[in-house]
Enzyme design. Structure first.
Site, PDB file in Angstrom:
ATOM      1  N   PRO A  17      39.854  81.072  31.110  1.00  0.00           N
ATOM      2  CG  PRO A  17      39.861  80.422  28.893  1.00  0.00           C
ATOM      3  CD  PRO A  17      40.776  80.742  30.027  1.00  0.00           C
ATOM      4  CG  ASP A  40      35.568  86.685  40.562  1.00  0.00           C
ATOM      5  OD1 ASP A  40      35.232  87.263  41.599  1.00  0.00           O
ATOM      6  OD2 ASP A  40      36.239  87.207  39.664  1.00  0.00           O
ATOM      7  CE  LYS A  62      32.035  92.660  42.378  1.00  0.00           C
ATOM      8  NZ  LYS A  62      31.266  92.986  43.564  1.00  0.00           N
ATOM      9  CB  ILE A  98      41.368  91.788  31.425  1.00  0.00           C
ATOM     10  CG1 ILE A  98      42.767  92.039  30.860  1.00  0.00           C
ATOM     11  CG2 ILE A  98      40.281  92.151  30.397  1.00  0.00           C
ATOM     12  CD1 ILE A  98      43.072  91.362  29.569  1.00  0.00           C
ATOM     13  CG  MET A 175      31.066  91.985  31.618  1.00  0.00           C
ATOM     14  SD  MET A 175      31.604  92.882  33.091  1.00  0.00           S
ATOM     15  CE  MET A 175      33.193  93.501  32.550  1.00  0.00           C
TER      16      MET A 175
HETATM   17  N1  SAH Z   1      38.993  88.804  33.871  1.00  0.00           N
HETATM   18  C1  SAH Z   1      38.149  88.166  32.880  1.00  0.00           C
HETATM   19  C2  SAH Z   1      36.971  89.031  32.490  1.00  0.00           C
HETATM   20  C3  SAH Z   1      35.997  89.265  33.627  1.00  0.00           C
HETATM   21  S1  SAH Z   1      34.622  90.246  33.151  1.00  0.00           S
HETATM   22  C4  SAH Z   1      38.993  87.759  31.672  1.00  0.00           C
HETATM   23  O1  SAH Z   1      40.150  88.191  31.563  1.00  0.00           O
HETATM   24  O2  SAH Z   1      38.524  86.977  30.842  1.00  0.00           O
HETATM   25  C5  SAH Z   1      33.409  89.016  32.764  1.00  0.00           C
HETATM   26  C6  SAH Z   1      33.192  88.941  31.264  1.00  0.00           C
HETATM   27  O3  SAH Z   1      34.276  88.244  30.668  1.00  0.00           O
HETATM   28  C7  SAH Z   1      31.964  88.177  30.831  1.00  0.00           C
HETATM   29  O4  SAH Z   1      30.804  88.981  30.873  1.00  0.00           O
HETATM   30  C8  SAH Z   1      32.333  87.816  29.407  1.00  0.00           C
HETATM   31  O5  SAH Z   1      32.207  88.929  28.539  1.00  0.00           O
HETATM   32  C9  SAH Z   1      33.810  87.517  29.555  1.00  0.00           C
HETATM   33  N2  SAH Z   1      34.084  86.085  29.805  1.00  0.00           N
HETATM   34  C10 SAH Z   1      34.644  85.541  30.902  1.00  0.00           C
HETATM   35  N3  SAH Z   1      34.790  84.204  30.745  1.00  0.00           N
HETATM   36  C11 SAH Z   1      34.321  83.912  29.519  1.00  0.00           C
HETATM   37  C12 SAH Z   1      34.217  82.723  28.757  1.00  0.00           C
HETATM   38  N4  SAH Z   1      34.643  81.537  29.220  1.00  0.00           N
HETATM   39  N5  SAH Z   1      33.684  82.807  27.518  1.00  0.00           N
HETATM   40  C13 SAH Z   1      33.280  83.977  27.008  1.00  0.00           C
HETATM   41  N6  SAH Z   1      33.351  85.145  27.681  1.00  0.00           N
HETATM   42  C14 SAH Z   1      33.868  85.113  28.908  1.00  0.00           C
END
Ligand code: SAH
Length: 251
Positions: A17, A40, A62, A98, A175
């Site tokens: 994250p 990304d 993206k 994910i 999202m």
């Molecule tokens: N593959 C990623 C998700 C990618 S889609 C995962 O597994 O976390 C992108 C979305 O993920 C963002 O719009 C948000 O909803 C969430 N996201 C990704 N990083 C985040 C973070 N550090 N804190 C909160 N939401 C996050």
């Protein structure tokens, strides 16, 4: 790497994250041995700092509803580099499986005959729930966890809203900021009480992390307060006792 990372192959790596401490050792090893890294948009600075100077960086930002690199261009960049004999890391936020468009990239790599491996990562919902002091599943509360995206409104329409509206249900919505009013409408229509807790965790695990505790009634207004990436945790409130814990558990 436990599994070898040969030249001419691609590792699709989950960066977690944002906090570099939440990278896996395998992800770190892949980043350190990469010749080319395809990035990304959501990869945080702390992780970018770990990329060796010798590695070539390709930005493939993206963004939901915004500017993005066409997927075909990302595939071409990865495949071209691998054919040139590079060790290519495709770095994705969270877990690559994910909402990471992993299947499209794997299909393209298979079609090109490029060998790949997946390095899993910590998904945003895990980090977000941890900061609330809440488990994502709990005996007697929820034996199932729903992970959904508000980005794909068509897929969103097919959700089991009745199940999600039941007491104790928990969902992590990725999202989902722009879809929060729609989400609220669906859940209320299926009988979820307006005071059901819902917490938005913005920039989970990053220095600018913010926790917005809300209810179903206040969800759309609260979503407007978030400017960074946020995960919406439906059915979870920050654990009350959390404020009584020591402020930091730092090493
Ligand atoms: N593959 C990623 C998700 C990618 S889609 C995962 O597994 O976390 C992108 C979305 O993920 C963002 O719009 C948000 O909803 C969430 N996201 C990704 N990083 C985040 C973070 N550090 N804190 C909160 N939401 C996050």
């Amino acid at each position: 790497m436990t599994t070898s990372f040969a030249p001419g192959t691609i590792a699709l790596v989950g960066a977690g994250p944002g906090d570099p401490d939440l990278l896996t050792l395998r992800a770190l090893r892949a980043i350190r041995s990469a010749d080319v890294i395809v990035l990304d948009r959501l990869i945080g600075q702390g992780i970018l700092d770990l990329i060796p100077d010798t590695a070539q960086r390709i930005d493939a930002g993206k963004e939901g509803f915004g500017p993005s690199t066409p997927q075909a261009q990302i595939h071409a960049a990865m495949i071209g580099a691998a054919r040139d004999g590079a060790r290519v890391v495709r770095l994705k936020s969270g877990d690559p499986g994910i909402f990471g468009r992993l299947e499209e990239e794997l299909d393209a790599l298979d079609a090109a005959g490029i060998a790949w491996q997946i390095v899993p990562g910590l998904t945003a919902a895990s980090a977000a729930a941890a900061t609330l002091g809440q488990p994502l599943t709990a005996r007697g509360r929820n034996g199932a966890l729903t992970i959904l995206t508000g980005h794909d409104v068509q897929g969103f329409a097919d959700q089991d809203w009745r199940g999600l509206a039941r007491p104790g249900a928990v969902a992590a919505i990725y999202m989902g900021k722009a879809a929060s009013r729609y989400l609220q409408g669906r859940l209320m229509m299926h009988g979820a009480p307006p005071d059901t807790p819902v917490t938005l965790v913005e920039n989970a695990s990053r220095p600018d992390q913010r926790i917005h505790a809300a209810t179903l009634a206040t969800l759309p207004a609260t979503a407007q307060l978030c400017s960074g990436p946020a995960v919406i945790l439906w059915g979870l409130a920050p654990r009350a006792a959390l404020s009584a814990l020591p402020a930091a558990l730092e090493a």
